[in-house]
Write a protein that holds these residues in place. Structure first.
Motif, PDB file in Angstrom:
ATOM      1  N   PRO A   1       0.938  -1.252  -0.071  1.00 31.51           N
ATOM      2  CA  PRO A   1       0.091  -0.039   0.074  1.00 31.51           C
ATOM      3  C   PRO A   1       1.045   1.055   0.098  1.00 31.51           C
ATOM      4  O   PRO A   1       1.943   1.315   0.751  1.00 31.51           O
ATOM      5  CB  PRO A   1      -0.877  -0.100   1.117  1.00 31.51           C
ATOM      6  CG  PRO A   1      -0.054  -0.931   2.186  1.00 31.51           C
ATOM      7  CD  PRO A   1       0.622  -1.800   1.088  1.00 31.51           C
ATOM      8  N   ILE A   2       0.270   2.370  -0.465  1.00 31.76           N
ATOM      9  CA  ILE A   2       0.768   3.614  -0.534  1.00 31.76           C
ATOM     10  C   ILE A   2      -0.162   4.638   0.015  1.00 31.76           C
ATOM     11  O   ILE A   2      -1.322   4.431  -0.306  1.00 31.76           O
ATOM     12  CB  ILE A   2       1.011   4.263  -2.003  1.00 31.76           C
ATOM     13  CG1 ILE A   2       2.078   2.985  -2.755  1.00 31.76           C
ATOM     14  CG2 ILE A   2       1.781   5.407  -1.983  1.00 31.76           C
ATOM     15  CD1 ILE A   2       3.504   2.900  -2.334  1.00 31.76           C
ATOM     16  N   TYR A   3       0.435   5.260   0.946  1.00 32.79           N
ATOM     17  CA  TYR A   3      -0.470   6.536   1.592  1.00 32.79           C
ATOM     18  C   TYR A   3      -0.145   7.927   1.566  1.00 32.79           C
ATOM     19  O   TYR A   3       0.886   8.252   0.956  1.00 32.79           O
ATOM     20  CB  TYR A   3      -0.351   5.930   3.124  1.00 32.79           C
ATOM     21  CG  TYR A   3      -0.528   4.541   3.475  1.00 32.79           C
ATOM     22  CD1 TYR A   3      -1.615   4.293   3.520  1.00 32.79           C
ATOM     23  CD2 TYR A   3       0.486   3.914   3.802  1.00 32.79           C
ATOM     24  CE1 TYR A   3      -1.886   2.788   3.959  1.00 32.79           C
ATOM     25  CE2 TYR A   3       0.306   2.473   4.371  1.00 32.79           C
ATOM     26  CZ  TYR A   3      -1.024   1.882   4.343  1.00 32.79           C
ATOM     27  OH  TYR A   3      -1.344   0.847   4.730  1.00 32.79           O
ATOM     28  N   HIS A   4      -1.324   8.558   1.627  1.00 32.87           N
ATOM     29  CA  HIS A   4      -1.042  10.002   1.777  1.00 32.87           C
ATOM     30  C   HIS A   4      -0.490  10.438   2.922  1.00 32.87           C
ATOM     31  O   HIS A   4      -0.774   9.790   3.979  1.00 32.87           O
ATOM     32  CB  HIS A   4      -2.594  10.919   1.624  1.00 32.87           C
ATOM     33  CG  HIS A   4      -2.409  12.227   1.185  1.00 32.87           C
ATOM     34  ND1 HIS A   4      -2.228  13.120   2.229  1.00 32.87           N
ATOM     35  CD2 HIS A   4      -2.540  12.743   0.226  1.00 32.87           C
ATOM     36  CE1 HIS A   4      -2.230  14.435   1.557  1.00 32.87           C
ATOM     37  NE2 HIS A   4      -2.339  14.160   0.354  1.00 32.87           N
ATOM     38  N   SER A   5       0.317  11.484   3.172  1.00 34.00           N
ATOM     39  CA  SER A   5       0.977  11.974   4.323  1.00 34.00           C
ATOM     40  C   SER A   5       0.060  12.279   5.475  1.00 34.00           C
ATOM     41  O   SER A   5       0.311  12.006   6.514  1.00 34.00           O
ATOM     42  CB  SER A   5       1.853  13.202   3.900  1.00 34.00           C
ATOM     43  OG  SER A   5       1.013  14.228   3.443  1.00 34.00           O
ATOM     44  N   ARG A   6      -1.185  12.884   5.135  1.00 35.50           N
ATOM     45  CA  ARG A   6      -2.158  13.160   6.132  1.00 35.50           C
ATOM     46  C   ARG A   6      -2.773  11.872   6.857  1.00 35.50           C
ATOM     47  O   ARG A   6      -2.886  12.078   8.038  1.00 35.50           O
ATOM     48  CB  ARG A   6      -3.429  13.995   5.595  1.00 35.50           C
ATOM     49  CG  ARG A   6      -4.286  13.353   4.654  1.00 35.50           C
ATOM     50  CD  ARG A   6      -5.457  14.337   4.327  1.00 35.50           C
ATOM     51  NE  ARG A   6      -5.993  13.424   3.334  1.00 35.50           N
ATOM     52  CZ  ARG A   6      -6.067  13.901   1.953  1.00 35.50           C
ATOM     53  NH1 ARG A   6      -5.163  14.737   1.301  1.00 35.50           N
ATOM     54  NH2 ARG A   6      -6.791  13.093   0.907  1.00 35.50           N
ATOM     55  N   ASP A   7      -2.888  10.926   6.033  1.00 38.11           N
ATOM     56  CA  ASP A   7      -3.399   9.407   6.574  1.00 38.11           C
ATOM     57  C   ASP A   7      -2.128   9.037   7.547  1.00 38.11           C
ATOM     58  O   ASP A   7      -2.669   8.339   8.650  1.00 38.11           O
ATOM     59  CB  ASP A   7      -3.639   8.740   5.397  1.00 38.11           C
ATOM     60  CG  ASP A   7      -4.770   9.048   4.745  1.00 38.11           C
ATOM     61  OD1 ASP A   7      -5.852   9.924   5.334  1.00 38.11           O
ATOM     62  OD2 ASP A   7      -4.905   8.872   3.491  1.00 38.11           O
ATOM     63  N   ILE A   8      -0.885   9.287   7.405  1.00 35.66           N
ATOM     64  CA  ILE A   8       0.166   8.747   8.121  1.00 35.66           C
ATOM     65  C   ILE A   8       0.109   9.366   9.316  1.00 35.66           C
ATOM     66  O   ILE A   8       0.239   8.888  10.404  1.00 35.66           O
ATOM     67  CB  ILE A   8       1.461   8.901   7.184  1.00 35.66           C
ATOM     68  CG1 ILE A   8       1.669   7.857   6.106  1.00 35.66           C
ATOM     69  CG2 ILE A   8       2.708   8.690   8.244  1.00 35.66           C
ATOM     70  CD1 ILE A   8       1.718   6.351   6.413  1.00 35.66           C
ATOM     71  N   ARG A   9       0.123  10.792   9.294  1.00 33.60           N
ATOM     72  CA  ARG A   9       0.112  11.498  10.253  1.00 33.60           C
ATOM     73  C   ARG A   9      -1.219  11.008  11.519  1.00 33.60           C
ATOM     74  O   ARG A   9      -1.179  11.106  12.516  1.00 33.60           O
ATOM     75  CB  ARG A   9      -0.022  12.950  10.168  1.00 33.60           C
ATOM     76  CG  ARG A   9       1.421  13.667   9.666  1.00 33.60           C
ATOM     77  CD  ARG A   9       1.474  15.150   9.601  1.00 33.60           C
ATOM     78  NE  ARG A   9       0.336  15.423   8.477  1.00 33.60           N
ATOM     79  CZ  ARG A   9       0.939  15.991   7.383  1.00 33.60           C
ATOM     80  NH1 ARG A   9       2.006  15.745   6.820  1.00 33.60           N
ATOM     81  NH2 ARG A   9       0.014  16.434   6.719  1.00 33.60           N
ATOM     82  N   ALA A  10      -2.449  10.793  10.716  1.00 36.67           N
ATOM     83  CA  ALA A  10      -3.519  10.716  11.496  1.00 36.67           C
ATOM     84  C   ALA A  10      -3.370   9.320  12.138  1.00 36.67           C
ATOM     85  O   ALA A  10      -3.963   8.927  13.260  1.00 36.67           O
ATOM     86  CB  ALA A  10      -4.653  10.581  10.720  1.00 36.67           C
ATOM     87  N   TRP A  11      -2.644   8.331  11.412  1.00 42.41           N
ATOM     88  CA  TRP A  11      -2.309   7.018  11.960  1.00 42.41           C
ATOM     89  C   TRP A  11      -1.493   7.103  13.317  1.00 42.41           C
ATOM     90  O   TRP A  11      -1.560   6.503  14.127  1.00 42.41           O
ATOM     91  CB  TRP A  11      -1.863   6.173  10.848  1.00 42.41           C
ATOM     92  CG  TRP A  11      -1.306   4.879  11.123  1.00 42.41           C
ATOM     93  CD1 TRP A  11      -1.873   4.206  12.231  1.00 42.41           C
ATOM     94  CD2 TRP A  11      -0.333   4.268  10.602  1.00 42.41           C
ATOM     95  NE1 TRP A  11      -1.101   2.699  11.946  1.00 42.41           N
ATOM     96  CE2 TRP A  11      -0.240   2.904  11.042  1.00 42.41           C
ATOM     97  CE3 TRP A  11       0.603   4.483   9.398  1.00 42.41           C
ATOM     98  CZ2 TRP A  11       0.704   2.030  10.742  1.00 42.41           C
ATOM     99  CZ3 TRP A  11       1.398   3.355   8.924  1.00 42.41           C
ATOM    100  CH2 TRP A  11       1.551   2.052   9.774  1.00 42.41           C
ATOM    101  N   GLU A  12      -0.588   7.821  12.805  1.00 45.47           N
ATOM    102  CA  GLU A  12       0.368   8.196  14.293  1.00 45.47           C
ATOM    103  C   GLU A  12      -0.486   8.723  15.614  1.00 45.47           C
ATOM    104  O   GLU A  12      -0.131   8.072  16.679  1.00 45.47           O
ATOM    105  CB  GLU A  12       1.449   9.323  13.778  1.00 45.47           C
ATOM    106  CG  GLU A  12       2.646   8.753  13.179  1.00 45.47           C
ATOM    107  CD  GLU A  12       3.807   9.886  12.975  1.00 45.47           C
ATOM    108  OE1 GLU A  12       4.934   9.532  13.156  1.00 45.47           O
ATOM    109  OE2 GLU A  12       3.230  11.074  12.752  1.00 45.47           O
ATOM    110  N   GLN A  13      -1.271   9.795  15.292  1.00 43.32           N
ATOM    111  CA  GLN A  13      -2.001  10.267  16.306  1.00 43.32           C
ATOM    112  C   GLN A  13      -3.098   9.252  16.957  1.00 43.32           C
ATOM    113  O   GLN A  13      -2.991   9.214  18.117  1.00 43.32           O
ATOM    114  CB  GLN A  13      -2.691  11.651  15.792  1.00 43.32           C
ATOM    115  CG  GLN A  13      -1.846  12.727  15.278  1.00 43.32           C
ATOM    116  CD  GLN A  13      -1.021  13.033  16.555  1.00 43.32           C
ATOM    117  OE1 GLN A  13      -1.395  13.396  17.672  1.00 43.32           O
ATOM    118  NE2 GLN A  13       0.280  13.391  16.069  1.00 43.32           N
ATOM    119  N   ARG A  14      -3.489   8.303  16.168  1.00 39.30           N
ATOM    120  CA  ARG A  14      -4.367   7.399  16.632  1.00 39.30           C
ATOM    121  C   ARG A  14      -3.490   6.534  17.759  1.00 39.30           C
ATOM    122  O   ARG A  14      -3.796   5.865  18.790  1.00 39.30           O
ATOM    123  CB  ARG A  14      -5.110   6.587  15.643  1.00 39.30           C
ATOM    124  CG  ARG A  14      -6.060   7.102  14.879  1.00 39.30           C
ATOM    125  CD  ARG A  14      -7.038   6.525  14.274  1.00 39.30           C
ATOM    126  NE  ARG A  14      -6.354   5.772  12.932  1.00 39.30           N
ATOM    127  CZ  ARG A  14      -6.237   6.277  11.679  1.00 39.30           C
ATOM    128  NH1 ARG A  14      -6.639   7.526  11.498  1.00 39.30           N
ATOM    129  NH2 ARG A  14      -5.462   5.750  10.934  1.00 39.30           N
TER     130      ARG A  14
END
Length: 494
Positions: free
Chosen positions: A4-17
């Motif tokens: 999978p390839i992700y958008h940076s905002r989704d990576i940051r949201a994943w981190e926050q979760r």
């Protein structure tokens, strides 16, 4: 397994979760730095065996910005120092996050030399980029551009933490300039900007540091197209009729090469029969190159005969070298009317796309359009710069406007079927006339044989991999007409 390839905002949201579940931001920073340092130690052992024999280790400069990416850099410096390397840190003014401050204090406690600014005091064997990470979404100012140019001018190995600084994590566009890394270690997940647009100029070898488990809320933006593609074995009792009949339609009087290369590519994929429908002026040349091909004069085919050709075919590739004058326009109308009413696999390429832009119509689900960025700009009535600024948005707009399935060609070609794929194969040598014609022929050739058993993204990958086969002895001077040999090789891999 799909990567999978992700958008940076989704990576940051994943981190926050992840942090909201009670996990430590500083702990994750430590994981990044430890994993990176161990990987880097392995790389240095492979690339600098002489240094190990001489009992001294490479000198390392770690360049830290002001955000959390810098925290990864500070801690990487700590772990590399503990491993016995000579490490010095060059740093910008720090941000205020708690985890960043903890990382800085850890570096101070390890008695690391921290130099303010980026005026390097000596030559280093390795430069680690911990300047910006994935958060950058604006053009760098002149001072940062000068810093990045200064790092790029150094001769040592360049290592990027997460993404080369200056490269947009989502579009792959350099924000004026970017670090030219030898290795990019993408943290948590891969980002589209590591693979498409200008990415190949900057990323070097991309590796994933997958440190925390994905959660249900994390959604992929795209997937990397696989490079292991195996076609079904042929049956011993089969004949040419079992392997599809391809129509190649195009070839203006002044442009015969495109249909030749498309037809030869279709044959090289293993298509049972290939018929070229083009201006009669090219027939002798085509037969002299490939006497296995069948021919028809595009100027002496009636509407009924077009229907008959389509009924006998299994796939069509339409538009290569068709031209854009009145003659071409009439043939486009004749063929497009019939093709749009058929259920065949149809590839629209080159001049067929130019005419499609003049009269936008919806394509069928098994119709494939293969524009380069200039053709995409025409189809969307915009500029090449607008297409290149966000290639993923552009291909989504193309499918929304015209339906069908799409390939946006170029470095890190994008393929939009039911989902988005990014092709990571291919090389700069493929930027030469005729490569797109070869791809159009390959799509028709493989779809004629396998239809839904092979996906569009797999064919694009085979095309790119064939280019890589040709480039094994050098990219400069690579010729599209030679692709048929590499295609033949790849479609016979067992």
């Amino acid at each position: 397994m799909q990567q999978p390839i992700y958008h940076s905002r989704d990576i940051r949201a994943w981190e926050q979760r992840w942090f909201a579940q009670g996990n430590s931001a500083y702990g994750l920073m430590q994981q990044v730095a430890w994993t990176l340092s161990q990987r880097l130690i392995s790389i240095l052992r492979q690339t600098s065996p002489s240094a190990a024999q001489q009992q001294h280790k490479p000198k390392i400069a770690i360049c830290c910005g002001s955000g959390n990416n810098a925290g990864d850099g500070y801690l990487t410096a700590v772990y590399l120092t503990q491993a016995g390397f000579e490490v010095e840190i060059y740093a910008a003014q720090r941000g205020t996050s708690l985890s960043l401050q903890q990382a800085y204090l850890a570096a101070k406690a390890a008695q690391l030399k921290i130099i303010t600014g980026f005026d390097f005091q000596q030559e280093y064997d390795v430069y680690i980029d911990a300047l910006f990470g994935i958060g950058l979404n604006r053009d760098l100012d002149q001072s940062w551009q000068q810093i990045i140019h200064r790092i790029n001018q150094r001769s040592g190995l360049k290592i990027a933490i997460d993404i080369p600084s200056g490269l947009d994590a989502n579009t792959g566009q350099a924000l004026a300039c970017a670090i030219k890394a030898d290795y990019s270690f993408s943290v948590l997940g891969l980002k589209a900007g590591l693979y498409t647009g200008q990415a190949q100029e900057y990323t070097g070898q991309v590796e994933l540091l997958a440190l925390i488990p994905p959660d249900p809320a994390l959604k992929a933006r795209a997937y990397l197209s696989p490079q292991q593609i195996y076609l079904p074995q042929r049956q011993a009792f089969a004949h040419k009729g079992n392997y599809g009949h391809v129509l190649i339609v195009g070839g203006h009087a002044n442009m015969g090469g495109a249909v030749m290369m498309a037809a030869e590519a279709a044959s090289a994929t293993g298509a049972g029969k290939v018929t070229v429908v083009c201006h009669a002026k090219h027939h002798s040349a085509i037969l002299s190159r490939a006497p296995n091909l069948m021919l028809a004069d595009i100027d002496h085919i009636t509407a009924a005969e077009i229907e008959a050709f389509i009924q006998r075919a299994d796939a069509v590739s339409f538009g290569m070298g068709l031209g854009r004058d009145a003659w071409a326009g009439q043939h486009f109308q004749n063929w497009f009317k019939a093709l749009s009413q058929s259920t065949l696999d149809v590839v629209y390429d080159a001049d067929a796309l130019w005419f499609l832009a003049k009269q936008p119509l919806s394509l069928h689900a098994n119709h494939y359009a293969t524009p380069h960025v200039g053709e995409a700009a025409t189809l969307l009535n915009t500029t090449i710069a607008a297409i290149e600024s966000d290639r993923i948005f552009a291909i989504q707009q193309l499918q929304q406007k015209y339906a069908g399935q799409w390939v946006l060609k170029g470095s890190g070609s994008l393929i939009l079927e039911q989902q988005l794929w990014i092709c990571s194969a291919g090389n700069a040598g493929m930027g030469t006339g005729g490569m797109g014609d070869v791809l159009a022929g390959m799509i028709a050739g493989l779809k004629a044989q396998f239809h839904t058993q092979i996906a569009l993204h797999q064919i694009v990958s085979l095309h790119a991999m064939a280019g890589d086969v040709l480039a094994q002895h050098g990219m400069r001077g690579l010729q599209a007409q030679d692709m048929k040999h590499a295609i033949y090789q790849l479609v016979n891999v067992k």
